[in-house]
Structure formats: structure tokens, C-alpha cells
Design an enzyme around this catalytic site. Structure first.
Site, short mmCIF file in Angstrom:
data_model
loop_
_atom_site.label_atom_id
_atom_site.label_comp_id
_atom_site.label_asym_id
_atom_site.label_seq_id
_atom_site.Cartn_x
_atom_site.Cartn_y
_atom_site.Cartn_z
N GLY A 136 -8.25 8.22 7.07
CA GLY A 136 -8.45 8.50 8.47
C GLY A 136 -9.90 8.49 8.92
N ASP A 176 2.95 4.93 -5.55
CA ASP A 176 2.17 6.16 -5.38
C ASP A 176 3.09 7.36 -5.58
OD1 ASP A 176 0.60 8.27 -4.77
OD2 ASP A 176 0.10 7.63 -2.73
N SER A 219 -11.67 4.52 2.22
CA SER A 219 -13.05 4.03 2.11
C SER A 219 -13.61 3.43 3.39
CB SER A 219 -13.13 3.00 0.97
OG SER A 219 -12.81 3.63 -0.25
N SER A 220 -13.01 3.73 4.52
CA SER A 220 -13.58 3.26 5.78
C SER A 220 -14.95 3.89 6.01
CB SER A 220 -12.65 3.60 6.96
OG SER A 220 -11.66 2.60 7.10
N ASP A 244 0.85 -1.20 0.00
CA ASP A 244 0.00 0.00 0.00
C ASP A 244 0.89 1.25 0.00
OD1 ASP A 244 -2.39 1.45 0.17
OD2 ASP A 244 -2.40 1.40 2.37
N HIS A 296 -9.31 4.76 -2.37
CA HIS A 296 -8.64 4.83 -1.07
C HIS A 296 -9.59 5.52 -0.09
CE1 HIS A 296 -4.36 3.63 -1.89
NE2 HIS A 296 -4.93 3.55 -3.08
N ASP A 300 -8.51 0.75 6.25
CA ASP A 300 -7.57 0.60 7.34
C ASP A 300 -8.18 1.09 8.66
OD1 ASP A 300 -5.39 0.34 8.99
OD2 ASP A 300 -4.14 1.82 7.99
O1 G3H Z 1 -3.09 5.03 3.73
C1 G3H Z 1 -2.42 4.72 4.70
C2 G3H Z 1 -2.82 3.52 5.48
O2 G3H Z 1 -3.90 3.83 6.33
C3 G3H Z 1 -1.62 2.95 6.19
O3 G3H Z 1 -1.20 3.76 7.25
O4 G3H Z 1 1.23 4.17 6.86
O5 G3H Z 1 0.22 4.33 9.17
O6 G3H Z 1 0.52 2.11 8.07
P1 G3H Z 1 0.29 3.59 7.88
P1 13P Z 2 -9.11 4.62 5.51
O1 13P Z 2 -8.32 5.57 6.36
O2 13P Z 2 -10.43 5.22 5.11
O3 13P Z 2 -9.31 3.29 6.14
O4 13P Z 2 -8.30 4.39 4.14
C1 13P Z 2 -7.24 3.48 4.09
C2 13P Z 2 -6.45 3.56 2.82
O5 13P Z 2 -6.79 4.22 1.85
C3 13P Z 2 -5.20 2.77 2.78
O6 13P Z 2 -4.50 2.95 1.59
ZN ZN Z 3 -4.63 4.93 0.81
NA NA Z 4 -2.94 0.53 -2.24
#
Ligand code: G3H
Ligand code: 13P
Ligand code: ZN
Ligand code: NA
Length: 305
Positions: A179, A102, A210-211, A80, A208, A253
Site C-alpha cells: 500500500g 502464499d 516495494s513501491s 501474485d 513485496h 503495484d
Molecule cells: O499485494 C497485493 C497487490 O497489491 C494486489 O492487490 O489484490 O487488490 O489486486 P489486489
Molecule cells: P506495493 O503495495 O508496495 O506496490 O506492493 C505490491 C505487492 O507486494 C504485490 O504483491
Molecule cells: Zn505482495
Molecule cells: Na508474488
């Protein structure tokens, strides 16, 4: 079985359903993701950020690959927000079957050049590639993009980008952000833009941020002593609609971060004498499984594996 991203996402785009891509950082998250997908006969993507690789490294990647390869449904291990060619190549060496490069915060030409380089190397090894065009609001890979300057993906530019790079699936900026704070009320998601890009491009599209940030989970977080402000996520109906017009990969996430923390908080609050880690992390895994099940149902991937 462990498969590539294309193996999962091409049928999803064709079948007009979404596949959830959940971030993992440990064994319990990984088990909740893959075992829930098996229970519901759903394909699924497990993704690790560069931060997750720093935290769990090859140990965590091996846990994902092991559970995935013994699973009865297709699972891909995806990088990711890979920030460079070196990062993408490192993930491929670690056994990832899908990588994101990215370079969306660079100029269009630099984004094309960097993406193309990763596509050439990854395709030579049979690995599929995600790239991103446009900018999400909020915080994107540790670069703070001012909400005002956030820009949504231009449909014609998306066509030029895909033709120039040969990328397998494209993350588009449609109004979502990373977030737990996606805006007041019902956060904006640009369905007309998804439809237009979906008409012009046949490859799977990626959403992205999409929570759903479910109200029930937020309430339980508060009730168990957590502090959280005006949390808001993407509505289920909005995500379901997006999958009808080309969104095939849906990144989540924050929802599992909240769910796991709720599980831990509730146990520690109710049972101050508890110190068996299994009694703490087990319930966290169960709360995550409930949130995962809900998401797989919303996206329509249940029964597709
Ligand atoms: O888009 C980012 C994801 O939520 C991953 O977050 O870099 O803190 O593991 P992280
Ligand atoms: P959320 O913060 O909405 O869960 O998005 C996660 C994400 O896009 C990870 O790449
Ligand atoms: Zn993302
Ligand atoms: Na990704």
C-alpha cells in the site's frame, strides 16, 4: 518472449540486479510495463492477483500472454498471492508461467505442506513457484496483520523451508508492507536480515511492498484533486542495496495505481469537456511508463535483456 520466472530470476540473482514485478489489471497497464521494458532492454514480470483474475479473467491473461510473446525481451506472467493449491493450478491452466502460493499466514508446517504440493504440480509442468515466509506489516491478502504482530523472516527457518519445499524463489518479510502508507519518514527495511538470508540461500529472494510512492506523483495526485494522507514508500537507495544481497524480484503495484490515477485526474481536471477514452487512458499509460522506467533503472535491470 514469454518465459518462466526462473528464466528471469536466476540470472538476476547471479547478476545482483532486481527484476520488477508489476501488477496489471488492464491493457494499458500491461502495455506500459512490457513496452517500457522493451525500450530499456530489461526483463520484466507482469503479475495478476486473484482480484485481477476476477476482474479481467482469461481475457486479461491472454492480453498479457500475447504482448509478452511478441515482446523482444523476456516476460513472465505470474500469479501474485495465490491463496490455495486450487488457485495456483487454475493460474497454470490459464497459461501463467510462474505462480505464488502464499500460505504465510498459516503455521510453518501448513505453509510447507501447501507450498510443497504446489511445487510438485507446477514443476511437473515446467512452471516456477514463489512462496512466502514471515509476515508483512499492514494488509496482506485481505487479512489485517497488526503492525505489532507482524514478524520478519527468520533466516534459519528460511533455509529449512526452502529445503523442505523445493520452492524456486522466496518472499521474505523485511519490514516492507503493502500500500501507499508504509510508515512515517523513511520506512524501515532490514538490510542485515536480507544479507544473512542471502548468504544462507542461493535462490532468488522476493521483496513485496516495494513501491516507492514517489513524492512528485503524490503531489500531482493532490494537485489534481486527489486525497491522500501521509503516504510513504521504499527509498530507491534501499531497494538498490537489497538487490546486492539477494533480492531479485521486486513487487510493485501501488506506484502504478497512483501513476495511472494521476494521469486520468490531470486530463479530466484540465479538460472537463474531454470524453474520448483514448485521451483519458493514454496519458495514464504515459505517466505509468515514466514510473516504470525509473524503477527499472533503480533496480539495475536495464540493458540485461
Ligand atoms: O499485494 C497485493 C497487490 O497489491 C494486489 O492487490 O489484490 O487488490 O489486486 P489486489
Ligand atoms: P506495493 O503495495 O508496495 O506496490 O506492493 C505490491 C505487492 O507486494 C504485490 O504483491
Ligand atoms: Zn505482495
Ligand atoms: Na508474488
Amino acid at each position: 518472449m514469454l518465459v518462466t520466472g526462473n528464466d528471469i530470476l536466476i540470472p538476476a540473482r547471479a547478476g545482483k540486479y532486481g527484476v520488477a514485478a508489476f501488477n496489471t489489471n488492464n491493457m494499458e497497464i500491461t502495455q506500459a510495463i512490457i513496452h517500457t521494458a522493451e525500450k530499456l532492454r530489461s526483463p520484466v514480470i507482469v503479475q495478476m492477483s486473484e482480484g485481477a483474475i476476477k476482474y479481467g479473467g482469461q481475457d486479461l491473461a491472454n492480453i498479457v500472454k500475447d504482448i509478452a510473446s511478441r515482446a523482444s525481451v523476456p516476460v513472465a506472467l505470474h500469479l501474485d498471492h495465490g491463496s490455495s493449491y486450487a488457485s495456483a493450478l487454475n493460474a497454470i491452466r490459464m497459461g501463467f508461467t510462474s505462480v505464488m502460493i502464499d500460505a504465510s499466514h498459516h503455521s510453518f508446517d501448513e505453509n510447507v505442506a501447501e507450498t510443497k504440493k504446489v511445487v510438485e504440480a507446477a514443476h511437473a509442468m515446467g512452471i516456477s513457484v514463489e512462496a512466502e515466509l514471515g509476515r508483512l506489516g499492514g494488509i496482506e491478502e485481505h487479512i489485517v496483520v497488526d503492525e505489532k504482530d507482524a514478524f520478519l523472516t527468520d533466516p534459519q527457518e528460511a533455509v529449512t523451508f526452502v529445503d523442505a519445499t523445493g520452492v524456486d524463489y522466496l518472499a521474505i518479510a523485511i519490514g516492507t508492507s503493502h500500500g501507499a502508507y508504509k510508515g512515517k519518514g523513511r520506512p524501515y527495511i532490514d538490510q542485515a536480515r536480507i544479507e544473512e538470508i542471502g548468504r544462507l540461500l542461493a535462490i532468488p529472494l522476493v521483496a513485496h511492498g516495494s513501491s516507492g510512492v514517489p513524492a512528485e506523483i503524490v503531489q500531482r495526485f493532490r494537485d489534481s484533486g486527489g486525497e491522500i494522507g501521509d503516504a510513504a514508500g521504499i527509498a530507491d537507495e534501499d531497494l538498490e542495496k537489497a538487490t546486492q544481497h539477494g533480492i531479485a524480484k521486486v513487487n510493485v503495484d501501488t506506484d502504478l495505481r497512483l501513476a495511472s490515477t494521476v494521469g486520468i485526474r490531470e486530463v479530466l481536471k484540465a479538460s472537463p469537456k474531454e470524453f474520448d477514452p483514448r485521451k483519458v487512458f493514454g496519458p495514464a499509460r504515459d505517466v505509468m511508463a515514466q514510473v516504470i522506467e525509473h524503477k527499472l533503472r533503480v533496480l539495475g535491470s536495464v540493458g540485461k535483456a
